[in-house]
Scaffold this motif. Sequence first.
Motif, PDB file in Angstrom:
ATOM      1  N   TYR A 185       7.162 -36.026  -1.123  1.00 11.35           N
ATOM      2  CA  TYR A 185       8.497 -36.329  -1.626  1.00 11.35           C
ATOM      3  C   TYR A 185       9.386 -35.097  -1.498  1.00 11.35           C
ATOM      4  O   TYR A 185       8.925 -33.971  -1.712  1.00 11.35           O
ATOM      5  CB  TYR A 185       8.428 -36.749  -3.100  1.00 11.35           C
ATOM      6  N   LEU A 186      10.650 -35.349  -1.178  1.00 10.44           N
ATOM      7  CA  LEU A 186      11.603 -34.243  -1.064  1.00 10.44           C
ATOM      8  C   LEU A 186      11.593 -33.398  -2.336  1.00 10.44           C
ATOM      9  O   LEU A 186      11.474 -33.927  -3.441  1.00 10.44           O
ATOM     10  CB  LEU A 186      13.015 -34.769  -0.824  1.00 10.44           C
ATOM     11  N   TRP A 187      11.713 -32.096  -2.147  1.00  6.52           N
ATOM     12  CA  TRP A 187      11.710 -31.167  -3.279  1.00  6.52           C
ATOM     13  C   TRP A 187      12.834 -30.170  -3.121  1.00  6.52           C
ATOM     14  O   TRP A 187      13.088 -29.676  -2.019  1.00  6.52           O
ATOM     15  CB  TRP A 187      10.372 -30.424  -3.351  1.00  6.52           C
ATOM     16  N   GLU A 188      13.512 -29.895  -4.224  1.00  5.36           N
ATOM     17  CA  GLU A 188      14.516 -28.838  -4.264  1.00  5.36           C
ATOM     18  C   GLU A 188      14.230 -27.939  -5.455  1.00  5.36           C
ATOM     19  O   GLU A 188      13.659 -28.371  -6.457  1.00  5.36           O
ATOM     20  CB  GLU A 188      15.926 -29.434  -4.363  1.00  5.36           C
ATOM     21  N   GLN A 189      14.636 -26.697  -5.319  1.00  5.55           N
ATOM     22  CA  GLN A 189      14.401 -25.723  -6.388  1.00  5.55           C
ATOM     23  C   GLN A 189      14.985 -26.232  -7.707  1.00  5.55           C
ATOM     24  O   GLN A 189      16.106 -26.736  -7.744  1.00  5.55           O
ATOM     25  CB  GLN A 189      15.038 -24.389  -6.011  1.00  5.55           C
ATOM     26  N   GLY A 190      14.207 -26.118  -8.774  1.00  7.74           N
ATOM     27  CA  GLY A 190      14.674 -26.560 -10.086  1.00  7.74           C
ATOM     28  C   GLY A 190      14.248 -27.962 -10.462  1.00  7.74           C
ATOM     29  O   GLY A 190      14.436 -28.393 -11.607  1.00  7.74           O
ATOM     30  N   ASP A 191      13.672 -28.715  -9.509  1.00 10.16           N
ATOM     31  CA  ASP A 191      13.184 -30.064  -9.827  1.00 10.16           C
ATOM     32  C   ASP A 191      12.092 -30.015 -10.885  1.00 10.16           C
ATOM     33  O   ASP A 191      11.243 -29.111 -10.878  1.00 10.16           O
ATOM     34  CB  ASP A 191      12.606 -30.743  -8.569  1.00 10.16           C
ATOM     35  N   PRO A 251       7.257 -39.382  -8.435  1.00  9.83           N
ATOM     36  CA  PRO A 251       7.399 -40.289  -7.283  1.00  9.83           C
ATOM     37  C   PRO A 251       8.492 -41.348  -7.443  1.00  9.83           C
ATOM     38  O   PRO A 251       8.924 -41.942  -6.467  1.00  9.83           O
ATOM     39  CB  PRO A 251       6.024 -40.949  -7.184  1.00  9.83           C
ATOM     40  N   ASN A 252       8.952 -41.562  -8.670  1.00 10.87           N
ATOM     41  CA  ASN A 252       9.973 -42.598  -8.888  1.00 10.87           C
ATOM     42  C   ASN A 252      11.388 -42.036  -8.995  1.00 10.87           C
ATOM     43  O   ASN A 252      12.299 -42.735  -9.403  1.00 10.87           O
ATOM     44  CB  ASN A 252       9.641 -43.385 -10.161  1.00 10.87           C
ATOM     45  N   ASN A 253      11.556 -40.776  -8.598  1.00 11.43           N
ATOM     46  CA  ASN A 253      12.893 -40.160  -8.632  1.00 11.43           C
ATOM     47  C   ASN A 253      13.712 -40.689  -7.445  1.00 11.43           C
ATOM     48  O   ASN A 253      13.405 -40.377  -6.288  1.00 11.43           O
ATOM     49  CB  ASN A 253      12.745 -38.636  -8.556  1.00 11.43           C
ATOM     50  N   PRO A 254      14.758 -41.481  -7.703  1.00 11.29           N
ATOM     51  CA  PRO A 254      15.518 -42.082  -6.584  1.00 11.29           C
ATOM     52  C   PRO A 254      16.246 -41.057  -5.717  1.00 11.29           C
ATOM     53  O   PRO A 254      16.598 -41.340  -4.575  1.00 11.29           O
ATOM     54  CB  PRO A 254      16.526 -43.001  -7.303  1.00 11.29           C
ATOM     55  N   ARG A 255      16.458 -39.842  -6.264  1.00 15.75           N
ATOM     56  CA  ARG A 255      17.167 -38.813  -5.495  1.00 15.75           C
ATOM     57  C   ARG A 255      16.225 -38.015  -4.589  1.00 15.75           C
ATOM     58  O   ARG A 255      16.663 -37.181  -3.816  1.00 15.75           O
ATOM     59  CB  ARG A 255      17.896 -37.860  -6.453  1.00 15.75           C
TER      60      ARG A 255
END
Length: 210
Positions: free
Chosen positions: A96-102, A116-120
Amino acid sequence: MADMHGNSPKTLRQDLLAQRKQFAASSTYSASKNAVLTGLEHFLAEHRDRVSSIALYCPIQDEIDLRPTLLRWSKEESIRVLSLPFARQDKHLDFYLWEQGDLLIPSKHGVPEPEPNNPRRPQITPDCILIPCVGWSESSVGNKTHYWRLGYGGGYFDRTLAQLRKAKPNLLCVGIGFDWQKLDDAQWQAQTHDEPLDAMLTESGLLITY
């Protein structure tokens, strides 16, 4: 000294993890780690046309933290994205896409994972997967060299790679480790279900199969 069962993968794993803990606290660790990170930067520069999405990992048990290097890489071009693995019940990994601070949630193995259910943060199939090694080895068949990873024993990466490589034949899978983790045939040999790495990155540089 290892006992008579010293060559069992479980005991070997425990020995290697203990050595890695010791190594991470040693005076030579910083230079070795920086050499791996420099090698990663060179790899990314050389494969810039082929790699725009990378699956990395959240470091546990003294694994090298690649996140600062990869965050810099991803910020250089908007097309570049990072992802983290999520372990499914059937022992496969989704990315799944990851960005700093997630916000990350610890798995049952204590590994921080994406929600896994994060729509963003949709699921993706990365161009390149960076995999930490507990140990590694190489073998040659004819003029082709293969690199193999000894992991934690769950088989997640082998199952996942077998599946992903059918869907994405040009997937690049790179093991991350140190020279001293290299194993000879007497210590460990890859099994038929083990998936080979496309490359192995250590403080000595990149070993690649093509």
